[in-house]
Write a protein that holds these residues in place. Structure first.
Motif, PDB file in Angstrom:
ATOM      1  N   LEU A   4      28.974  69.283  43.613  1.00  0.00           N
ATOM      2  CA  LEU A   4      30.408  69.358  43.347  1.00  0.00           C
ATOM      3  C   LEU A   4      31.007  67.959  43.269  1.00  0.00           C
ATOM      4  O   LEU A   4      31.901  67.710  42.445  1.00  0.00           O
ATOM      5  CB  LEU A   4      31.105  70.183  44.432  1.00  0.00           C
ATOM      6  CG  LEU A   4      30.806  71.676  44.427  1.00  0.00           C
ATOM      7  CD1 LEU A   4      31.537  72.381  45.566  1.00  0.00           C
ATOM      8  CD2 LEU A   4      31.175  72.314  43.097  1.00  0.00           C
ATOM      9  N   ASP A   7      30.438  66.687  39.874  1.00  0.00           N
ATOM     10  CA  ASP A   7      31.352  67.318  38.915  1.00  0.00           C
ATOM     11  C   ASP A   7      32.746  66.703  39.003  1.00  0.00           C
ATOM     12  O   ASP A   7      33.363  66.402  37.981  1.00  0.00           O
ATOM     13  CB  ASP A   7      31.417  68.823  39.144  1.00  0.00           C
ATOM     14  CG  ASP A   7      30.173  69.551  38.676  1.00  0.00           C
ATOM     15  OD1 ASP A   7      29.368  68.967  37.918  1.00  0.00           O
ATOM     16  OD2 ASP A   7      29.984  70.713  39.080  1.00  0.00           O
ATOM     17  N   GLN A  14      36.085  69.927  32.028  1.00  0.00           N
ATOM     18  CA  GLN A  14      35.449  71.212  32.322  1.00  0.00           C
ATOM     19  C   GLN A  14      34.629  71.159  33.606  1.00  0.00           C
ATOM     20  O   GLN A  14      34.625  72.105  34.387  1.00  0.00           O
ATOM     21  CB  GLN A  14      34.607  71.682  31.145  1.00  0.00           C
ATOM     22  CG  GLN A  14      35.490  72.103  29.988  1.00  0.00           C
ATOM     23  CD  GLN A  14      34.731  72.814  28.911  1.00  0.00           C
ATOM     24  OE1 GLN A  14      33.801  72.258  28.335  1.00  0.00           O
ATOM     25  NE2 GLN A  14      35.143  74.033  28.634  1.00  0.00           N
ATOM     26  N   ARG A  15      33.943  70.059  33.833  1.00  0.00           N
ATOM     27  CA  ARG A  15      33.168  69.918  35.078  1.00  0.00           C
ATOM     28  C   ARG A  15      34.094  69.795  36.276  1.00  0.00           C
ATOM     29  O   ARG A  15      33.820  70.348  37.341  1.00  0.00           O
ATOM     30  CB  ARG A  15      32.229  68.716  34.989  1.00  0.00           C
ATOM     31  CG  ARG A  15      31.025  68.978  34.104  1.00  0.00           C
ATOM     32  CD  ARG A  15      30.055  67.837  34.109  1.00  0.00           C
ATOM     33  NE  ARG A  15      29.449  67.651  35.427  1.00  0.00           N
ATOM     34  CZ  ARG A  15      28.703  66.606  35.745  1.00  0.00           C
ATOM     35  NH1 ARG A  15      28.467  65.643  34.856  1.00  0.00           N
ATOM     36  NH2 ARG A  15      28.186  66.505  36.954  1.00  0.00           N
ATOM     37  N   HIS A  18      35.351  73.194  37.020  1.00  0.00           N
ATOM     38  CA  HIS A  18      34.294  73.971  37.670  1.00  0.00           C
ATOM     39  C   HIS A  18      34.284  73.641  39.168  1.00  0.00           C
ATOM     40  O   HIS A  18      34.248  74.548  40.012  1.00  0.00           O
ATOM     41  CB  HIS A  18      32.949  73.650  37.030  1.00  0.00           C
ATOM     42  CG  HIS A  18      31.772  74.221  37.758  1.00  0.00           C
ATOM     43  ND1 HIS A  18      31.623  74.239  39.109  1.00  0.00           N
ATOM     44  CD2 HIS A  18      30.649  74.806  37.328  1.00  0.00           C
ATOM     45  CE1 HIS A  18      30.501  74.794  39.476  1.00  0.00           C
ATOM     46  NE2 HIS A  18      29.881  75.150  38.409  1.00  0.00           N
ATOM     47  N   TRP A  21      37.376  75.211  41.000  1.00  0.00           N
ATOM     48  CA  TRP A  21      37.300  76.647  41.285  1.00  0.00           C
ATOM     49  C   TRP A  21      36.211  76.967  42.304  1.00  0.00           C
ATOM     50  O   TRP A  21      36.373  77.863  43.127  1.00  0.00           O
ATOM     51  CB  TRP A  21      37.136  77.452  39.997  1.00  0.00           C
ATOM     52  CG  TRP A  21      38.424  77.447  39.233  1.00  0.00           C
ATOM     53  CD1 TRP A  21      38.677  76.821  38.057  1.00  0.00           C
ATOM     54  CD2 TRP A  21      39.651  78.047  39.631  1.00  0.00           C
ATOM     55  NE1 TRP A  21      39.981  76.999  37.696  1.00  0.00           N
ATOM     56  CE2 TRP A  21      40.609  77.757  38.641  1.00  0.00           C
ATOM     57  CE3 TRP A  21      40.051  78.808  40.726  1.00  0.00           C
ATOM     58  CZ2 TRP A  21      41.924  78.194  38.717  1.00  0.00           C
ATOM     59  CZ3 TRP A  21      41.362  79.252  40.796  1.00  0.00           C
ATOM     60  CH2 TRP A  21      42.280  78.947  39.806  1.00  0.00           C
ATOM     61  N   GLN A  22      35.128  76.211  42.282  1.00  0.00           N
ATOM     62  CA  GLN A  22      34.093  76.402  43.302  1.00  0.00           C
ATOM     63  C   GLN A  22      34.631  76.045  44.683  1.00  0.00           C
ATOM     64  O   GLN A  22      34.336  76.721  45.663  1.00  0.00           O
ATOM     65  CB  GLN A  22      32.856  75.561  42.972  1.00  0.00           C
ATOM     66  CG  GLN A  22      32.092  76.036  41.758  1.00  0.00           C
ATOM     67  CD  GLN A  22      31.560  77.448  41.943  1.00  0.00           C
ATOM     68  OE1 GLN A  22      30.870  77.737  42.908  1.00  0.00           O
ATOM     69  NE2 GLN A  22      31.905  78.331  41.028  1.00  0.00           N
ATOM     70  N   ASN A  58      46.607  73.092  35.305  1.00  0.00           N
ATOM     71  CA  ASN A  58      45.351  73.054  36.052  1.00  0.00           C
ATOM     72  C   ASN A  58      45.316  71.923  37.074  1.00  0.00           C
ATOM     73  O   ASN A  58      44.532  71.967  38.009  1.00  0.00           O
ATOM     74  CB  ASN A  58      44.159  72.966  35.101  1.00  0.00           C
ATOM     75  CG  ASN A  58      43.911  74.282  34.405  1.00  0.00           C
ATOM     76  OD1 ASN A  58      44.129  75.348  34.962  1.00  0.00           O
ATOM     77  ND2 ASN A  58      43.466  74.214  33.166  1.00  0.00           N
TER      78      ASN A  58
END
Length: 158
Positions: A4, A7, A14-15, A18, A21-22, A58
């Motif tokens: 994470l 990312d 996009q990463r 990701h 949200w994780q 976002n």
């Protein structure tokens, strides 16, 4: 396999999303602990990443993910994050074993729930509404409780 942290630091929207949200759905201290130590760096590395979002920015979700990390750092129960975001669907939280729905109003676009956290027992009044997207406002009753260290609950995802 990227972590994470990888990312978040990638600069790729996009990463980053990701990872956001994780993080929001994470209930695993082993995944969150490294994020606590890296939080100042993650904030700096993602500050200028344009994450988009048409109805709801976002970047707001990114800030909520950072709040989830801070809550973990501070020993707050997972449910402490509920009032800070409109994305926690009570039905999904119940299906994941994170909360229990005790009662609801008549089903419809606008309805209410009484929910209880599966970890600490905090009771919430949840209002469901709709304006382009369905949202849920979690309002805790009484005082927040700390979770015991090492209490991880099951599942993940918001």
């Amino acid at each position: 396999m990227p972590t994470l942290i990888d990312d978040y630091e990638s600069g790729d929207p996009q990463r980053v999303l990701h990872a956001v949200w994780q993080t929001i759905g994470c209930r695993d201290p082993e995944l969150l602990d490294p994020l606590v130590a890296a939080l100042p760096r993650l904030r700096a590395r993602t500050a200028d990443v344009e994450l988009g979002g048409m109805i709801y920015s976002n970047s707001t979700h990114r800030e909520h993910a950072f709040q989830v990390i801070e809550n973990h750092r501070d020993g707050l129960c997972w449910c402490a994050a509920y009032p800070d975001s409109l994305t926690y669907d009570p039905r999904k939280e119940q299906n994941r074993g994170h909360a229990e729905i005790r009662s609801t109003s008549t089903p419809g676009w606008e309805m209410t729930y009484e929910c209880v956290c599966a970890v600490c027992g905090q009771v919430f009044d949840v209002e469901q509404g709709d304006h382009h997207v369905t949202w849920w406002r979690w309002v805790p009753r009484g005082v927040k409780r700390r979770r015991r260290r090492g209490s991880s609950n099951v599942g993940g995802g918001a």
